[in-house]
Motif scaffolding. Structure first.
Motif, PDB file in Angstrom:
ATOM      1  N   MET A   1      37.558  36.742  41.431  1.00  0.00           N
ATOM      2  CA  MET A   1      38.920  36.645  40.894  1.00  0.00           C
ATOM      3  C   MET A   1      39.371  37.986  40.320  1.00  0.00           C
ATOM      4  N   PHE A   2      38.499  38.609  39.517  1.00  0.00           N
ATOM      5  CA  PHE A   2      38.869  39.880  38.902  1.00  0.00           C
ATOM      6  C   PHE A   2      38.988  40.989  39.944  1.00  0.00           C
ATOM      7  N   PHE A   3      38.118  40.926  40.953  1.00  0.00           N
ATOM      8  CA  PHE A   3      38.165  41.948  41.990  1.00  0.00           C
ATOM      9  C   PHE A   3      39.492  41.908  42.733  1.00  0.00           C
ATOM     10  N   GLU A   4      39.960  40.709  43.061  1.00  0.00           N
ATOM     11  CA  GLU A   4      41.193  40.574  43.828  1.00  0.00           C
ATOM     12  C   GLU A   4      42.418  41.014  43.031  1.00  0.00           C
ATOM     13  N   ARG A   5      42.345  40.918  41.708  1.00  0.00           N
ATOM     14  CA  ARG A   5      43.516  41.268  40.905  1.00  0.00           C
ATOM     15  C   ARG A   5      43.467  42.701  40.398  1.00  0.00           C
ATOM     16  N   TYR A   6      42.283  43.152  39.959  1.00  0.00           N
ATOM     17  CA  TYR A   6      42.181  44.437  39.282  1.00  0.00           C
ATOM     18  C   TYR A   6      41.550  45.541  40.124  1.00  0.00           C
ATOM     19  N   LEU A   7      41.184  45.235  41.352  1.00  0.00           N
ATOM     20  CA  LEU A   7      40.611  46.276  42.205  1.00  0.00           C
ATOM     21  C   LEU A   7      40.985  45.981  43.649  1.00  0.00           C
ATOM     22  N   ARG A   8      42.234  46.175  43.957  1.00  0.00           N
ATOM     23  CA  ARG A   8      42.770  45.844  45.260  1.00  0.00           C
ATOM     24  C   ARG A   8      43.709  46.945  45.708  1.00  0.00           C
ATOM     25  N   SER A   9      44.065  46.909  46.974  1.00  0.00           N
ATOM     26  CA  SER A   9      45.036  47.863  47.496  1.00  0.00           C
ATOM     27  C   SER A   9      46.430  47.488  47.012  1.00  0.00           C
ATOM     28  N   PRO A  10      47.314  48.462  46.832  1.00  0.00           N
ATOM     29  CA  PRO A  10      48.670  48.143  46.360  1.00  0.00           C
ATOM     30  C   PRO A  10      49.447  47.341  47.389  1.00  0.00           C
ATOM     31  N   ASN A  11      50.185  46.344  46.899  1.00  0.00           N
ATOM     32  CA  ASN A  11      51.051  45.565  47.779  1.00  0.00           C
ATOM     33  C   ASN A  11      52.424  46.243  47.861  1.00  0.00           C
ATOM     34  N   SER A  12      53.372  45.566  48.475  1.00  0.00           N
ATOM     35  CA  SER A  12      54.696  46.166  48.685  1.00  0.00           C
ATOM     36  C   SER A  12      55.396  46.483  47.366  1.00  0.00           C
ATOM     37  N   ASP A  13      55.303  45.566  46.395  1.00  0.00           N
ATOM     38  CA  ASP A  13      55.924  45.812  45.097  1.00  0.00           C
ATOM     39  C   ASP A  13      55.270  46.989  44.381  1.00  0.00           C
ATOM     40  N   ASP A  14      53.932  47.046  44.458  1.00  0.00           N
ATOM     41  CA  ASP A  14      53.229  48.164  43.831  1.00  0.00           C
ATOM     42  C   ASP A  14      53.622  49.487  44.469  1.00  0.00           C
ATOM     43  N   MET A 185      23.521  49.392  40.739  1.00  0.00           N
ATOM     44  CA  MET A 185      24.416  50.489  40.361  1.00  0.00           C
ATOM     45  C   MET A 185      25.822  50.259  40.894  1.00  0.00           C
ATOM     46  N   GLU A 186      25.931  49.698  42.068  1.00  0.00           N
ATOM     47  CA  GLU A 186      27.257  49.363  42.607  1.00  0.00           C
ATOM     48  C   GLU A 186      27.947  48.328  41.735  1.00  0.00           C
ATOM     49  N   ASP A 187      27.206  47.306  41.317  1.00  0.00           N
ATOM     50  CA  ASP A 187      27.792  46.266  40.464  1.00  0.00           C
ATOM     51  C   ASP A 187      28.244  46.854  39.127  1.00  0.00           C
ATOM     52  N   ILE A 188      27.446  47.765  38.573  1.00  0.00           N
ATOM     53  CA  ILE A 188      27.810  48.389  37.304  1.00  0.00           C
ATOM     54  C   ILE A 188      29.094  49.196  37.455  1.00  0.00           C
ATOM     55  N   MET A 189      29.168  49.996  38.510  1.00  0.00           N
ATOM     56  CA  MET A 189      30.359  50.825  38.717  1.00  0.00           C
ATOM     57  C   MET A 189      31.596  49.966  38.941  1.00  0.00           C
ATOM     58  N   MET A 190      31.473  48.915  39.763  1.00  0.00           N
ATOM     59  CA  MET A 190      32.613  48.044  40.017  1.00  0.00           C
ATOM     60  C   MET A 190      33.070  47.348  38.742  1.00  0.00           C
ATOM     61  N   ALA A 191      32.112  46.893  37.935  1.00  0.00           N
ATOM     62  CA  ALA A 191      32.470  46.218  36.685  1.00  0.00           C
ATOM     63  C   ALA A 191      33.199  47.167  35.738  1.00  0.00           C
ATOM     64  N   CYS A 192      32.721  48.414  35.642  1.00  0.00           N
ATOM     65  CA  CYS A 192      33.373  49.383  34.757  1.00  0.00           C
ATOM     66  C   CYS A 192      34.791  49.695  35.230  1.00  0.00           C
ATOM     67  N   ILE A 193      34.980  49.821  36.538  1.00  0.00           N
ATOM     68  CA  ILE A 193      36.322  50.119  37.059  1.00  0.00           C
ATOM     69  C   ILE A 193      37.257  48.942  36.826  1.00  0.00           C
ATOM     70  N   ILE A 194      36.775  47.721  37.033  1.00  0.00           N
ATOM     71  CA  ILE A 194      37.612  46.541  36.814  1.00  0.00           C
ATOM     72  C   ILE A 194      38.006  46.429  35.345  1.00  0.00           C
ATOM     73  N   ILE A 195      37.051  46.622  34.436  1.00  0.00           N
ATOM     74  CA  ILE A 195      37.376  46.562  33.009  1.00  0.00           C
ATOM     75  C   ILE A 195      38.330  47.686  32.634  1.00  0.00           C
ATOM     76  N   HIS A 196      38.125  48.867  33.221  1.00  0.00           N
ATOM     77  CA  HIS A 196      39.037  49.994  32.976  1.00  0.00           C
ATOM     78  C   HIS A 196      40.468  49.632  33.384  1.00  0.00           C
TER      79      HIS A 196
END
Length: 314
Positions: A1-14, A185-196
């Protein structure tokens, strides 16, 4: 859920908002800036050190990212060995895969009467000469190129600022990583970017004077100024911070009851008086804006605050 909202490609509005941000900074068609960051790997296995040993002279893992002015990270590609350079990482990245496949949202803008449909990112000199990258000019000739180089370099710092803030917020990626498995390490980096990105989405700040605490939500005056940049920032911060003092002055000038000493006994009565004066003050401000032909709707002010919308569009 967090990945789809906070770490996704920009949509048309974005994309429309990112284009507006780029246009305000003089770069029509820009969607952000791209660069790579190296994360030191302390416990890199001896058999793999040659592959992860790069220009930093220590084993590292590379993170490729695209960031916008508000430090939102729109793209990440993590896990490439540190012996690779930015071009090798780009060859394996999916940052422009939608564009090459013709499935990217359309981008339309005009420069000097010419229409363009190619989005682009600001990049440093190592990136290839593709239309989707606007790089620095190596050999400057004339004032126009000098001005462009300064503007490009200052705007391209967005992704470097994002890397700096990311490392400052999370000590685990500021120092060398001590894990063995790449998946961890991938999970750690992804989690930090999502929280950021979650912090960027919710972050608002206020200008304040020196007595306020050192919280991220307050931007205070610099006590000891060093250099022209800090002097310029201090002047800009002080002048912008006067808005609330002007509001206090206008509020007291309009309502004599709060200009002089209060003569009531009960706090509840004084609270009601202050709230009534503030409400009438805001009503007057809104009426004056409408009388001057300014389109300003307070009902939608919370929706217009973020420079970029990060809500997912179904």
């Amino acid at each position: 859920m967090f990945f789809e909202r906070y770490l996704r490609s920009p949509n048309s509005d974005d994309i429309s908002r990112l284009l507006a941000m780029g246009s305000n900074r003089g770069f029509l068609g820009m969607l952000g800036s791209i660069d790579c960051m190296h994360w030191k790997w302390k416990n890199c296995p001896t058999t793999q050190k040659g592959m992860y040993f790069g220009h930093i002279h220590e084993p590292t893992i590379i993170l490729e990212a695209v960031a916008s002015q508000d430090l939102w990270i729109w793209h990440d590609f993590f896990g490439m060995p540190g012996s690779h350079n930015d071009i090798n990482v780009l060859d394996r990245s999916f940052v422009i895969s939608l564009l090459t496949q013709g499935r990217a949202p359309p981008v339309n803008y005009s420069i000097n009467g010419n229409d363009y449909t190619m989005r682009y990112y600001l990049a440093d000199g190592i990136y290839p000469q593709w239309a989707t990258f606007v790089k620095i000019i190596s050999f400057l000739q004339g004032n126009k190129q000098i001005y462009f180089a300064k503007a490009q370099e200052s705007t391209r710092k967005d992704v470097e600022r994002a890397f700096g803030v990311l490392q400052a917020r999370f000590a685990i990626i500021q120092g060398p990583v001590r894990f063995w498995k790449m998946k961890i390490m991938e999970d750690i980096m992804m989690a930090c970017i999502i929280i950021h990105n979650m912090i960027v989405y919710t972050m608002r700040y206020y200008l304040a004077d020196g007595i306020y605490p050192q919280w991220a939500t307050f931007v205070k005056i610099i006590s000891f100024l060093q250099g022209n940049k800090q002097i310029y920032f201090a002047k800009a911060q002080e002048s912008a911070r006067k808005d609330v003092e002007r509001a206090f002055g206008v509020l007291q000038a309009r309502f004599a009851i709060i200009q002089g000493p209060v003569r009531f006994w009960k706090t509840k009565i004084m609270e009601d008086i202050m709230m009534a004066c503030i409400i009438m003050h805001n009503m007057i401000v809104e009426d004056e804006r409408n009388a001057n032909g300014m389109d300003f709707n307070y009902d939608t002010i919370s929706e217009s605050l973020p420079p970029v919308s990060h809500e997912r569009t179904p």
